[in-house]
Write an enzyme that holds these catalytic residues in place. Structure first.
Site, PDB file in Angstrom:
ATOM      1  N   SER A 182       0.808  -1.227   0.000  1.00  0.00           N
ATOM      2  CA  SER A 182       0.000   0.000   0.000  1.00  0.00           C
ATOM      3  C   SER A 182       0.842   1.278   0.000  1.00  0.00           C
ATOM      4  O   SER A 182       0.301   2.374  -0.105  1.00  0.00           O
ATOM      5  CB  SER A 182      -0.923   0.013   1.224  1.00  0.00           C
ATOM      6  N   THR A 212      -4.276  -7.185 -11.020  1.00  0.00           N
ATOM      7  CA  THR A 212      -5.432  -7.811 -11.665  1.00  0.00           C
ATOM      8  C   THR A 212      -5.363  -7.577 -13.168  1.00  0.00           C
ATOM      9  O   THR A 212      -5.106  -6.461 -13.612  1.00  0.00           O
ATOM     10  CB  THR A 212      -6.740  -7.243 -11.091  1.00  0.00           C
ATOM     11  N   GLY A 238     -24.749 -24.115   7.659  1.00  0.00           N
ATOM     12  CA  GLY A 238     -24.198 -25.305   8.302  1.00  0.00           C
ATOM     13  C   GLY A 238     -23.174 -25.990   7.412  1.00  0.00           C
ATOM     14  O   GLY A 238     -22.378 -25.339   6.738  1.00  0.00           O
ATOM     15  N   GLU A 273     -11.861   4.433  -6.772  1.00  0.00           N
ATOM     16  CA  GLU A 273     -11.501   3.028  -6.542  1.00  0.00           C
ATOM     17  C   GLU A 273     -12.043   2.539  -5.201  1.00  0.00           C
ATOM     18  O   GLU A 273     -12.591   1.435  -5.097  1.00  0.00           O
ATOM     19  CB  GLU A 273      -9.987   2.841  -6.580  1.00  0.00           C
TER      20      GLU A 273
END
Length: 386
Positions: free
Chosen positions: A131, A157, A337, A240
């Site tokens: 970052s 990406t 579950g 973003e």
């Protein structure tokens, strides 16, 4: 308040398109980690890649709430990877082309991107930086009619299969964050290589680590002004972060709707499990949190659409919406579950895909410090002047 009849008609046609053209291929793309090229051109033909872009380059130049609809519906087909590949192309790479690219760049790259004939990626994060944008080590040093690019990027990406890369690099390293510039680089340029990364979630999308080894970039591929890259990057972070906040509330909403439907069918101790108070109250709490996120995100979108600089609110959106989405996935999986743990049911993938929310596009820890600076230290972040 936010959506007109036209927005809702757009939503319905998009839902139909996704169910017909995308959903039948999702399982294959999740398994192979490769989104086939034909779908990009189909998205382009329908105008979905150009929603927010000028008509001059083939876009539709529509308001931000068409983008909100687009993002929400992409989250409701249970492939965070497909959604990420699309929005990373449209709202990360293409945003820089549109805002900083000159006419030649827009005609070559933006037009083809809107048509789905070229796919882009945005290369900012680095192996040693994460970052920390200002701490990037990748350099682009001017040498006559070219810049020479050296360094690496990671967690990108569309980093493997894209046709071009929007790359941030230091053109004047001694100036630190005031020496960063933005370039568009063709994938086939000698010296560009990519390695595909194996991820927990977002498995349909290709996430890459990219190396640049003495890559020669024509000076014409510089976008905007030299050394202004950091302010350009910061300028677009508001959009973003809001996108990631919207993605979060939409996938949480989808998970909740699915879980409520399951609870109406699943029986235990002689009645459907949506009749057990403890479970009902869990759902009530989740629904309240998701509703608050959604309304907050719509308000920010309205302000951003009206031209306000909403970096504080968008940061808050990403911080809280992604946190709440993660909690919703955890609880919804629990409500299913043993079936929640099975890959045949959507919650397993939703659980994995959602986990990237508090990490990508600035971690929650970084966002907390940015918000603290604005709230406690009264720091003001201003939009770039050029």
């Amino acid at each position: 308040m936010y959506f007109t009849e036209e927005h809702e008609l757009f939503r319905k046609s998009l839902q139909d398109f996704l169910q017909k053209e995308v959903v039948p291929h999702i399982e294959k793309w999740e398994e192979t980690g490769t989104i086939e090229r034909f779908i990009w051109e189909k998205l382009g033909e329908m105008g979905y890649l150009g929603i927010a872009y000028p008509e001059k380059y083939g876009g539709m130049d529509l308001d931000l709430f068409y983008t909100i609809v687009f993002l929400e519906e992409l989250q409701k087909i249970n492939s965070g990877g497909f959604a990420a590949a699309v929005w990373a192309h449209v709202y990360l790479a293409m945003t820089h082309l549109n805002k900083e690219g000159d006419e030649a760049i827009k005609n070559k790259y933006l037009k083809a991107s809107i048509e789905g004939k070229k796919i882009g990626c945005l290369c900012i994060s680095e192996p040693f930086g994460g970052s920390d944008v200002a701490g990037m080590r990748t350099t682009a040093i001017r040498d006559g009619a070219h810049y020479v690019l050296n360094g690496s990027k990671t967690f990108i990406t569309n980093g493997v299969y894209s046709d071009y890369l929007v790359v941030a690099a230091k053109t004047t390293p001694e100036l630190g964050n005031k020496g960063i510039s933005i370039f568009v680089v063709d994938r086939e340029t000698p010296g560009v290589s990519a390695t595909k990364l194996n991820k927990l979630g977002w498995r349909a999308s290709d996430t890459g680590e990219i190396a640049f080894d003495n890559v020669k970039i024509p000076v014409a591929n510089l976008m905007g002004e030299e050394n202004k890259g950091f302010s350009y990057i910061m300028q677009h972070f508001a959009l973003e972060r809001l996108i990631m906040g919207v993605n979060a509330h939409a996938r949480a909403e989808y998970a909740l709707e699915y879980t409520i439907g399951y609870m109406k069918e699943r029986e235990a101790f002689g009645k459907t499990i949506d009749q057990f108070q403890a479970l009902r109250h869990t759902v009530a709490e989740m629904a309240s949190e998701v509703e608050m996120c959604r309304e907050f995100n719509y308000t920010i979108a309205k302000r951003l659409n009206d031209g306000a600089y909403v970096v504080k609110e968008a940061s808050m959106s990403k911080l809280l919406s992604t946190k709440i989405a993660d909690e919703v996935m955890y609880k919804c999986l629990q409500l299913l579950g043993g079936y929640g743990y099975m890959e045949d049911y959507p919650l397993a993938r939703l659980f994995r895909d959602s986990r990237l929310g508090p990490i990508g596009g600035g971690t929650s820890e970084i966002l907390k410090e940015i918000i603290a600076k604005m709230v406690i230290d009264k720091k003001e972040y201003r939009p770039a002047t050029s």
